[in-house]
Structure formats: C-alpha cells, structure tokens
Scaffold this motif. Sequence first.
Motif, PDB file in Angstrom:
ATOM      1  N   ALA A  54       0.820  -1.212   0.000  1.00 20.93           N
ATOM      2  CA  ALA A  54       0.000   0.000   0.000  1.00 20.93           C
ATOM      3  C   ALA A  54       0.854   1.262   0.000  1.00 20.93           C
ATOM      4  O   ALA A  54       0.320   2.357  -0.213  1.00 20.93           O
ATOM      5  N   GLY A  55       2.155   1.113   0.244  1.00 21.24           N
ATOM      6  CA  GLY A  55       3.018   2.288   0.282  1.00 21.24           C
ATOM      7  C   GLY A  55       2.775   3.153   1.507  1.00 21.24           C
ATOM      8  O   GLY A  55       2.894   4.382   1.450  1.00 21.24           O
ATOM      9  N   VAL A  56       2.424   2.525   2.620  1.00 23.32           N
ATOM     10  CA  VAL A  56       2.177   3.262   3.861  1.00 23.32           C
ATOM     11  C   VAL A  56       3.130   2.743   4.924  1.00 23.32           C
ATOM     12  O   VAL A  56       3.714   1.660   4.812  1.00 23.32           O
ATOM     13  N   GLY A  57       3.269   3.514   5.971  1.00 21.10           N
ATOM     14  CA  GLY A  57       4.176   3.128   7.042  1.00 21.10           C
ATOM     15  C   GLY A  57       3.666   1.925   7.809  1.00 21.10           C
ATOM     16  O   GLY A  57       2.470   1.831   8.114  1.00 21.10           O
ATOM     17  N   ASN A  79      -5.311   3.387  -0.514  1.00 24.33           N
ATOM     18  CA  ASN A  79      -4.224   2.445  -0.794  1.00 24.33           C
ATOM     19  C   ASN A  79      -4.448   1.118  -0.075  1.00 24.33           C
ATOM     20  O   ASN A  79      -4.221   0.044  -0.641  1.00 24.33           O
ATOM     21  N   VAL A  80      -4.879   1.190   1.165  1.00 28.89           N
ATOM     22  CA  VAL A  80      -5.162  -0.035   1.915  1.00 28.89           C
ATOM     23  C   VAL A  80      -6.333  -0.783   1.275  1.00 28.89           C
ATOM     24  O   VAL A  80      -6.309  -2.012   1.143  1.00 28.89           O
ATOM     25  N   SER A  81      -7.355  -0.038   0.845  1.00 31.86           N
ATOM     26  CA  SER A  81      -8.508  -0.661   0.184  1.00 31.86           C
ATOM     27  C   SER A  81      -8.078  -1.417  -1.061  1.00 31.86           C
ATOM     28  O   SER A  81      -8.553  -2.523  -1.333  1.00 31.86           O
ATOM     29  N   ARG A  82      -7.184  -0.817  -1.818  1.00 30.19           N
ATOM     30  CA  ARG A  82      -6.705  -1.441  -3.057  1.00 30.19           C
ATOM     31  C   ARG A  82      -5.973  -2.742  -2.762  1.00 30.19           C
ATOM     32  O   ARG A  82      -6.230  -3.770  -3.413  1.00 30.19           O
ATOM     33  N   VAL A  83      -5.084  -2.729  -1.797  1.00 26.12           N
ATOM     34  CA  VAL A  83      -4.292  -3.923  -1.482  1.00 26.12           C
ATOM     35  C   VAL A  83      -5.179  -5.036  -0.921  1.00 26.12           C
ATOM     36  O   VAL A  83      -5.007  -6.215  -1.269  1.00 26.12           O
ATOM     37  N   LEU A  84      -6.144  -4.668  -0.081  1.00 29.16           N
ATOM     38  CA  LEU A  84      -7.020  -5.670   0.518  1.00 29.16           C
ATOM     39  C   LEU A  84      -8.158  -6.077  -0.408  1.00 29.16           C
ATOM     40  O   LEU A  84      -9.005  -6.886  -0.034  1.00 29.16           O
ATOM     41  N   LYS A  85      -8.152  -5.510  -1.630  1.00 29.59           N
ATOM     42  CA  LYS A  85      -9.135  -5.860  -2.657  1.00 29.59           C
ATOM     43  C   LYS A  85     -10.570  -5.666  -2.166  1.00 29.59           C
ATOM     44  O   LYS A  85     -11.454  -6.513  -2.362  1.00 29.59           O
ATOM     45  N   GLU A  90     -17.359  -2.475   0.762  1.00 31.88           N
ATOM     46  CA  GLU A  90     -16.361  -2.651   1.817  1.00 31.88           C
ATOM     47  C   GLU A  90     -15.507  -1.397   1.982  1.00 31.88           C
ATOM     48  O   GLU A  90     -15.143  -1.022   3.096  1.00 31.88           O
ATOM     49  N   ARG A  91     -15.187  -0.763   0.871  1.00 32.26           N
ATOM     50  CA  ARG A  91     -14.405   0.479   0.923  1.00 32.26           C
ATOM     51  C   ARG A  91     -15.155   1.552   1.709  1.00 32.26           C
ATOM     52  O   ARG A  91     -14.576   2.239   2.561  1.00 32.26           O
ATOM     53  N   ARG A  92     -16.432   1.702   1.432  1.00 33.26           N
ATOM     54  CA  ARG A  92     -17.227   2.685   2.161  1.00 33.26           C
ATOM     55  C   ARG A  92     -17.307   2.339   3.645  1.00 33.26           C
ATOM     56  O   ARG A  92     -17.245   3.221   4.507  1.00 33.26           O
ATOM     57  N   HIS A  93     -17.422   1.058   3.941  1.00 33.58           N
ATOM     58  CA  HIS A  93     -17.456   0.625   5.338  1.00 33.58           C
ATOM     59  C   HIS A  93     -16.148   0.982   6.043  1.00 33.58           C
ATOM     60  O   HIS A  93     -16.163   1.472   7.191  1.00 33.58           O
ATOM     61  N   LEU A  94     -15.023   0.778   5.378  1.00 36.41           N
ATOM     62  CA  LEU A  94     -13.728   1.131   5.955  1.00 36.41           C
ATOM     63  C   LEU A  94     -13.665   2.624   6.256  1.00 36.41           C
ATOM     64  O   LEU A  94     -13.214   3.040   7.326  1.00 36.41           O
ATOM     65  N   PHE A  95     -14.112   3.442   5.311  1.00 34.21           N
ATOM     66  CA  PHE A  95     -14.073   4.885   5.514  1.00 34.21           C
ATOM     67  C   PHE A  95     -14.958   5.313   6.679  1.00 34.21           C
ATOM     68  O   PHE A  95     -14.595   6.194   7.458  1.00 34.21           O
TER      69      PHE A  95
END
Length: 294
Positions: A54-57, A79-85, A90-95
């Motif tokens: 994801a390119g994050v720390g 970026n995390v959403s992309r890596v975790l597919k 699900e993306r909206r839930h994460l946000f």
Amino acid sequence: MSNTQNGRLERTRTDLGEFLRRRRESLSPLDVGLPPGRRRRTPGLRREEVAALAGVGLSWYTWLEQGRAITVSVAFLDNVSRVLKLDETERRHLFVLAHHRPPAINGRSWCVLPPLVRRLIDDLVLRPCYVLNLRWDVIGWNRAADRLFGFEARDRAERNMLWMLFSDDSVSARIVEWTRQAPQILASFRRDYAQAADDEDMIGLVTALEQRSPAFRDLWRRHDAHGRCQGRRGVLIDGIGAVAFDHSTFLIDEEKHLRLVTYAALAGEAASERFERLLQPPAHSSFTEAAAGS
C-alpha cells in the motif's frame, strides 16, 4: 467529549481493527502477486506486506489495525482498500469506521437495467419514466416516456439525455421555457460529473457537446450552481400542445448510480387528460370478444 461518545469511538476503532485483520487474513500472497513463502505462522498476508504494497508506514498500519486513536488520510485508506481488494461497499465501510464519513463513490457508467425496475416502469402506464446512469445514458424507459422523448427511434450511442437535449434542437424545442430549464439541467449533471471527473466516457461526452453545441459550451463554462433539477416542467406534445408535468428523480441503486426519472401530468388539466388517453391500452369491445369466441 462525553463518556458515551468515547465509548462509541472505542467500539468503532475495535470494529475497524477487526475488519482489517479479517480482510488481511482472507487473502493469500498469491492473491496480491507475492510468492507463497514458507513457514507462515498466521493465515493470509502479514501486516508488513500490506503496508509495503500500500506504500504506507508499517507503524501507522499496525496502529490502525490495533484500533489506536490515530487519524489517517483518504489516500492512506484508498491504498489499503486497493491492497485488501475491497469492493465498493467494503471500501465505504472502511471509511465510515476510520473517518466517520463515507467517501465519494467511484463514478461508473452502468448499462444494465435491473429486471425488477423494468417491471416497475412498465407498470406505470400513465407516468413517463426512464432510468439514467451516472453519465445520463438512458438505459431503460416505458412507453409513456418514449411518447415524450422518442428514445426507441434513436441510435443507442445517442440515447443519452444530455446529448439529446443539447445536440438536437427538435428535443430542446419541446421543453417549455427551455432557456430557463437548461442551466438547471446542466448544473444537475455537473454534480454527477464531479463524481467521475477522470472518467474517459464522461470527459468524452462533455468534449463532444462543447464541439457540437455553442449553448452547451457557454453554460458549461459558467460553472453555475442550482438545486436538484426537479419540479414543474412543460413539454410540447404533437396534437395536444403544452402538457405540464411534475417531475422528480429517485435513487434506485446508489452504488451503481442508477436513478429513476418520473413525470406525472398535472391532474385536472385538459391537456393532461388528452395525453393520458393516448397512453391507455386499447380496450377490447364486447363485439371483438364475442367474435373471438365464435
């Protein structure tokens, strides 16, 4: 902050960590293009693999998954959403868990009309209805709407409400007070365009209309803001004249950006009654029924 609010945030952070962990453990290295490796003591991906892809720390991702009280950027979550597919839901839930506000849904142009919606609009015999996607392609309509706008006779590539109104004078000329309606219609489309400003199909539509219609080009470059395009609209109908309609738009699928546009002729108006008589299915006379049974 009250104890109730603190408790709610604590539960949300716990839910966030559990959601991320389960999604991470559901993926294999092969799912994200990594070699399987050996001696994996835990299922799925490792935290350091997610962070690297994801390119994050690593520390920030670990703290996020542990439910610590940190704030991360939209780019971090994307970026995390992309890596975790993650899919759109699900993306909206994460946000929501991480930011307490949903992100803008990625713009898409869907071209499949749900069967139940098809049945619904066909059942509304006296109410012109059609379905738009985000790009304002008309992906479904009923007989009454075809009577107003002539969708069936158009080439599929030109069966777009914005294109019809701004590239075909014979369509816009039928809208009563078109010069007042046009800015409101275009401002409504601009809100949809903002959700997919990088989409090639959306950009192509606007570019083509700027080249085709000086009126569109002028209005588009004004960047006017108006409320949602709904309310009262008059339409000129051959053989009848101006018919006044109340019209509104209803969301039928948020994730796919599908909207149902419905027109209802004003009750008690002579022109409305004449229009609705045109839409009535042909009645079978008793003579016809008797002849059929003989």
